[in-house]
Scaffold this motif. Structure first.
Motif, PDB file in Angstrom:
ATOM      1  N   GLU A  95       0.836  -1.208   0.000  1.00 39.08           N
ATOM      2  CA  GLU A  95       0.000   0.000   0.000  1.00 39.08           C
ATOM      3  C   GLU A  95       0.871   1.260   0.000  1.00 39.08           C
ATOM      4  O   GLU A  95       0.604   2.212  -0.742  1.00 39.08           O
ATOM      5  N   ALA A  96       1.914   1.265   0.821  1.00 40.94           N
ATOM      6  CA  ALA A  96       2.808   2.428   0.892  1.00 40.94           C
ATOM      7  C   ALA A  96       3.525   2.638  -0.447  1.00 40.94           C
ATOM      8  O   ALA A  96       3.660   3.768  -0.924  1.00 40.94           O
ATOM      9  N   ILE A  97       3.968   1.547  -1.074  1.00 40.61           N
ATOM     10  CA  ILE A  97       4.650   1.651  -2.368  1.00 40.61           C
ATOM     11  C   ILE A  97       3.680   2.153  -3.434  1.00 40.61           C
ATOM     12  O   ILE A  97       4.022   3.055  -4.215  1.00 40.61           O
ATOM     13  N   LEU A  98       2.482   1.594  -3.489  1.00 42.56           N
ATOM     14  CA  LEU A  98       1.500   2.034  -4.488  1.00 42.56           C
ATOM     15  C   LEU A  98       1.161   3.514  -4.330  1.00 42.56           C
ATOM     16  O   LEU A  98       1.038   4.245  -5.321  1.00 42.56           O
ATOM     17  N   GLU A  99       1.026   3.959  -3.086  1.00 43.10           N
ATOM     18  CA  GLU A  99       0.743   5.378  -2.836  1.00 43.10           C
ATOM     19  C   GLU A  99       1.847   6.257  -3.424  1.00 43.10           C
ATOM     20  O   GLU A  99       1.575   7.258  -4.082  1.00 43.10           O
ATOM     21  N   ARG A 100       3.099   5.871  -3.215  1.00 43.18           N
ATOM     22  CA  ARG A 100       4.224   6.663  -3.732  1.00 43.18           C
ATOM     23  C   ARG A 100       4.344   6.537  -5.255  1.00 43.18           C
ATOM     24  O   ARG A 100       4.709   7.493  -5.933  1.00 43.18           O
ATOM     25  N   LEU A 101       4.043   5.361  -5.810  1.00 41.35           N
ATOM     26  CA  LEU A 101       4.066   5.197  -7.272  1.00 41.35           C
ATOM     27  C   LEU A 101       3.047   6.121  -7.936  1.00 41.35           C
ATOM     28  O   LEU A 101       3.343   6.769  -8.945  1.00 41.35           O
ATOM     29  N   ILE A 102       1.854   6.187  -7.374  1.00 37.81           N
ATOM     30  CA  ILE A 102       0.818   7.057  -7.915  1.00 37.81           C
ATOM     31  C   ILE A 102       1.252   8.520  -7.820  1.00 37.81           C
ATOM     32  O   ILE A 102       1.121   9.289  -8.776  1.00 37.81           O
ATOM     33  N   ALA A 103       1.800   8.899  -6.670  1.00 41.18           N
ATOM     34  CA  ALA A 103       2.249  10.283  -6.483  1.00 41.18           C
ATOM     35  C   ALA A 103       3.354  10.642  -7.483  1.00 41.18           C
ATOM     36  O   ALA A 103       3.310  11.710  -8.106  1.00 41.18           O
ATOM     37  N   TRP A 104       4.334   9.757  -7.657  1.00 39.65           N
ATOM     38  CA  TRP A 104       5.437  10.062  -8.577  1.00 39.65           C
ATOM     39  C   TRP A 104       5.001  10.006 -10.034  1.00 39.65           C
ATOM     40  O   TRP A 104       5.521  10.767 -10.857  1.00 39.65           O
ATOM     41  N   SER A 105       4.050   9.166 -10.365  1.00 41.81           N
ATOM     42  CA  SER A 105       3.531   9.149 -11.740  1.00 41.81           C
ATOM     43  C   SER A 105       2.872  10.482 -12.059  1.00 41.81           C
ATOM     44  O   SER A 105       3.083  11.050 -13.135  1.00 41.81           O
ATOM     45  N   GLY A 106       2.089  11.000 -11.115  1.00 43.97           N
ATOM     46  CA  GLY A 106       1.470  12.312 -11.302  1.00 43.97           C
ATOM     47  C   GLY A 106       2.497  13.420 -11.396  1.00 43.97           C
ATOM     48  O   GLY A 106       2.398  14.315 -12.241  1.00 43.97           O
ATOM     49  N   ARG A 107       3.503  13.359 -10.553  1.00 45.07           N
ATOM     50  CA  ARG A 107       4.544  14.389 -10.577  1.00 45.07           C
ATOM     51  C   ARG A 107       5.304  14.364 -11.895  1.00 45.07           C
ATOM     52  O   ARG A 107       5.632  15.412 -12.455  1.00 45.07           O
ATOM     53  N   ALA A 108       5.579  13.166 -12.418  1.00 45.74           N
ATOM     54  CA  ALA A 108       6.288  13.057 -13.693  1.00 45.74           C
ATOM     55  C   ALA A 108       5.485  13.667 -14.830  1.00 45.74           C
ATOM     56  O   ALA A 108       6.051  14.303 -15.720  1.00 45.74           O
ATOM     57  N   ARG A 109       4.166  13.488 -14.791  1.00 42.23           N
ATOM     58  CA  ARG A 109       3.321  14.079 -15.840  1.00 42.23           C
ATOM     59  C   ARG A 109       3.355  15.602 -15.784  1.00 42.23           C
ATOM     60  O   ARG A 109       3.306  16.266 -16.805  1.00 42.23           O
ATOM     61  N   GLY A 114      12.816  14.942 -15.477  1.00 42.07           N
ATOM     62  CA  GLY A 114      13.902  15.555 -14.697  1.00 42.07           C
ATOM     63  C   GLY A 114      13.638  15.519 -13.198  1.00 42.07           C
ATOM     64  O   GLY A 114      14.569  15.386 -12.399  1.00 42.07           O
ATOM     65  N   ALA A 115      12.376  15.616 -12.795  1.00 44.40           N
ATOM     66  CA  ALA A 115      12.039  15.562 -11.370  1.00 44.40           C
ATOM     67  C   ALA A 115      12.358  14.192 -10.786  1.00 44.40           C
ATOM     68  O   ALA A 115      12.821  14.079  -9.644  1.00 44.40           O
ATOM     69  N   ILE A 116      12.124  13.146 -11.571  1.00 36.11           N
ATOM     70  CA  ILE A 116      12.435  11.792 -11.117  1.00 36.11           C
ATOM     71  C   ILE A 116      13.946  11.606 -11.011  1.00 36.11           C
ATOM     72  O   ILE A 116      14.447  11.073 -10.022  1.00 36.11           O
ATOM     73  N   VAL A 117      14.666  12.043 -12.024  1.00 35.06           N
ATOM     74  CA  VAL A 117      16.137  11.921 -12.003  1.00 35.06           C
ATOM     75  C   VAL A 117      16.704  12.663 -10.792  1.00 35.06           C
ATOM     76  O   VAL A 117      17.558  12.133 -10.075  1.00 35.06           O
ATOM     77  N   ALA A 118      16.214  13.856 -10.524  1.00 34.60           N
ATOM     78  CA  ALA A 118      16.703  14.633  -9.373  1.00 34.60           C
ATOM     79  C   ALA A 118      16.390  13.924  -8.059  1.00 34.60           C
ATOM     80  O   ALA A 118      17.247  13.840  -7.164  1.00 34.60           O
ATOM     81  N   ALA A 119      15.179  13.396  -7.930  1.00 33.18           N
ATOM     82  CA  ALA A 119      14.798  12.686  -6.704  1.00 33.18           C
ATOM     83  C   ALA A 119      15.620  11.413  -6.543  1.00 33.18           C
ATOM     84  O   ALA A 119      16.039  11.064  -5.431  1.00 33.18           O
ATOM     85  N   TRP A 120      15.864  10.710  -7.634  1.00 33.71           N
ATOM     86  CA  TRP A 120      16.667   9.491  -7.587  1.00 33.71           C
ATOM     87  C   TRP A 120      18.079   9.824  -7.095  1.00 33.71           C
ATOM     88  O   TRP A 120      18.622   9.149  -6.224  1.00 33.71           O
ATOM     89  N   GLN A 121      18.649  10.894  -7.657  1.00 38.60           N
ATOM     90  CA  GLN A 121      20.023  11.259  -7.282  1.00 38.60           C
ATOM     91  C   GLN A 121      20.138  11.679  -5.818  1.00 38.60           C
ATOM     92  O   GLN A 121      21.162  11.447  -5.183  1.00 38.60           O
ATOM     93  N   ARG A 122      19.089  12.266  -5.266  1.00 38.89           N
ATOM     94  CA  ARG A 122      19.115  12.630  -3.837  1.00 38.89           C
ATOM     95  C   ARG A 122      19.190  11.391  -2.944  1.00 38.89           C
ATOM     96  O   ARG A 122      19.645  11.475  -1.807  1.00 38.89           O
ATOM     97  N   ARG A 123      18.744  10.256  -3.447  1.00 38.31           N
ATOM     98  CA  ARG A 123      18.748   9.014  -2.670  1.00 38.31           C
ATOM     99  C   ARG A 123      19.861   8.050  -3.098  1.00 38.31           C
ATOM    100  O   ARG A 123      19.923   6.921  -2.620  1.00 38.31           O
ATOM    101  N   ALA A 124      20.723   8.481  -4.003  1.00 34.91           N
ATOM    102  CA  ALA A 124      21.792   7.622  -4.522  1.00 34.91           C
ATOM    103  C   ALA A 124      22.987   7.574  -3.574  1.00 34.91           C
ATOM    104  O   ALA A 124      23.083   8.350  -2.626  1.00 34.91           O
ATOM    105  N   GLN A 125      23.906   6.643  -3.882  1.00 36.21           N
ATOM    106  CA  GLN A 125      25.164   6.610  -3.152  1.00 36.21           C
ATOM    107  C   GLN A 125      25.884   7.935  -3.378  1.00 36.21           C
ATOM    108  O   GLN A 125      25.601   8.632  -4.343  1.00 36.21           O
TER     109      GLN A 125
END
Length: 174
Positions: A95-109, A114-125
């Motif tokens: 449920e927690a993952i689906l909630e975040r998937l829906i939120a990020w899908s909307g944000r990407a639209r 670029g928003a996804i790439v930036a968020a990914w990099q904030r959580r990268a090594q």
């Protein structure tokens, strides 16, 4: 497909962050692994294709090690239980993952990839982490230098060049 993998990675990391204690050190490893203390806690596998009518499709398989984990020296893994943590109920995590998937899908639209790439990099090594990428032509060793705008891995080589990689297996260490 690569974009879906990055989006899913960000969504899963955010969902897990709400269930893990502060300071656990969860980060994303390109392109699709969730890592704690150098060990894989989970990951994403994306399959994609085109139907006969030309319609494109993609599906993301998500796995998180809750109670057990594979024992593979090449790819060390861990689980909630191995970390001494009480695993969440699978439906709670889903449920927690689906909630975040829906939120990020909307944000990407709205904000674009670029928003996804930036968020990914904030959580990268951390930038500068030694990595080796196994490619069909042989391994490439260097330092993690972030992601390109399309999500490709950037590896800083010893000679000062930056190598752009769109597919490969990444391992810690040079």
């Amino acid at each position: 497909p690569g974009g879906l993998g990055l989006l899913a990675g960000v969504a899963i990391a955010e969902a897990l962050a709400t269930l893990l204690p502060d300071g656990i050190g969860l980060h994303l490893k390109w392109p699709n692994d969730l890592v704690v203390a150098g060990r894989k806690l989970g990951g994403v596998l994306v399959e994609a294709g085109t139907r006969a009518d030309g319609t494109k499709w993609a599906v993301a398989g998500i796995g998180v090690n809750l109670v057990t984990h594979p024992d593979d020296a090449d790819r060390p893994a861990t689980s909630f239980a191995a970390l001494g943590l009480r695993p969440p109920a699978p439906d709670t995590l889903a449920e927690a993952i689906l909630e975040r998937l829906i939120a990020w899908s909307g944000r990407a639209r709205v904000d674009g990839f670029g928003a996804i790439v930036a968020a990914w990099q904030r959580r990268a090594q951390p930038h500068g982490t030694a990595i080796t990428v196994r490619l069909p032509a042989g391994p490439v060793s260097g330092r993690y230098a972030g992601l390109d705008t399309d999500g490709a891995l950037l590896v800083s080589l010893e000679d000062g060049r930056t190598r752009r990689i769109i597919a490969g297996d990444v391992f810690a260490g040079g």
